[in-house]
Every structure is written in C-alpha cells, then in structure tokens.
Scaffold this motif. Structure first.
Motif, PDB file in Angstrom:
ATOM      1  N   ALA A  54       7.344   2.388  -7.018  1.00 26.29           N
ATOM      2  CA  ALA A  54       8.079   1.504  -6.101  1.00 26.29           C
ATOM      3  C   ALA A  54       8.776   0.365  -6.838  1.00 26.29           C
ATOM      4  N   GLY A  55       8.098  -0.244  -7.789  1.00 28.67           N
ATOM      5  CA  GLY A  55       8.716  -1.339  -8.543  1.00 28.67           C
ATOM      6  C   GLY A  55       9.941  -0.873  -9.302  1.00 28.67           C
TER       7      GLY A  55
ATOM      8  N   VAL B 129       4.779  -1.228 -10.292  1.00 28.02           N
ATOM      9  CA  VAL B 129       3.755  -1.918  -9.501  1.00 28.02           C
ATOM     10  C   VAL B 129       2.557  -1.018  -9.216  1.00 28.02           C
ATOM     11  N   GLY B 130       2.639   0.241  -9.628  1.00 28.02           N
ATOM     12  CA  GLY B 130       1.514   1.151  -9.430  1.00 28.02           C
ATOM     13  C   GLY B 130       1.425   1.770  -8.053  1.00 28.02           C
TER      14      GLY B 130
ATOM     15  N   VAL C 149       0.817  -1.217   0.000  1.00 30.83           N
ATOM     16  CA  VAL C 149       0.000   0.000   0.000  1.00 30.83           C
ATOM     17  C   VAL C 149       0.849   1.265   0.000  1.00 30.83           C
ATOM     18  N   GLY C 150       2.157   1.129   0.229  1.00 33.28           N
ATOM     19  CA  GLY C 150       3.012   2.300   0.246  1.00 33.28           C
ATOM     20  C   GLY C 150       4.476   1.926   0.156  1.00 33.28           C
ATOM     21  N   ALA C 151       5.278   2.888  -0.306  1.00 32.62           N
ATOM     22  CA  ALA C 151       6.722   2.712  -0.414  1.00 32.62           C
ATOM     23  C   ALA C 151       7.384   4.018   0.000  1.00 32.62           C
ATOM     24  N   LEU C 152       8.478   3.903   0.716  1.00 33.54           N
ATOM     25  CA  LEU C 152       9.134   5.078   1.273  1.00 33.54           C
ATOM     26  C   LEU C 152      10.606   5.099   0.900  1.00 33.54           C
TER      27      LEU C 152
END
Length: 71
Positions: free
Chosen positions: A44-45, A53-54, A30-33
């Motif tokens: 993120a991908g 990955v959207g 649900v999130g990437a930091l």
C-alpha cells in the motif's frame, strides 16, 4: 483503535489519506484496495508513492473485509 481500509490507495486521494494516517494516533491501516487487475506495487505504501507500510494491496473488497474483520 480504529481499523481502516483505504480504497483507491494508488490514486491521489487514497494516497493522501494514507499519508495523513501515517502520523495519526489511534488509526491502524488494516487493508488497502485498488481496482481488480491493478498491476502496480503490491504494498500500500509503495502504491501511494511512499515507503512500504507492510499492508498488501487487494483487488476484492469483500474478500479483504472478510480477512480483516475482527472475530
């Protein structure tokens, strides 16, 4: 379903976590930091060296948690 935020997604460990999550059931990214000011890919991908990955890469954990927290 477990909602997950991957921190350090562009690094070796964060990228490996993202790769392992790709085939896992019951886990939802649900999130990437990344660190504030990160200038790499915005997905993120792609930041982890994978196809998109959207999920956008964020630079502020508190704002990210506020955006993805269930109501």
């Amino acid at each position: 379903m477990v909602n997950v935020i991957v921190t350090g997604v562009a690094g070796r460990m964060g990228g490996q976590i993202l790769r392992m999550m790709r085939g896992a059931e019951g886990i939802d990214l649900v999130g990437a930091l990344e660190r504030p000011g990160f200038t790499g890919p915005k997905d993120a991908g792609e930041a982890a060296g994978m196809p998109p990955v959207g999920v956008p890469v964020a630079g502020d954990l508190a704002a990210l948690i506020g955006r993805v927290r269930p109501t």
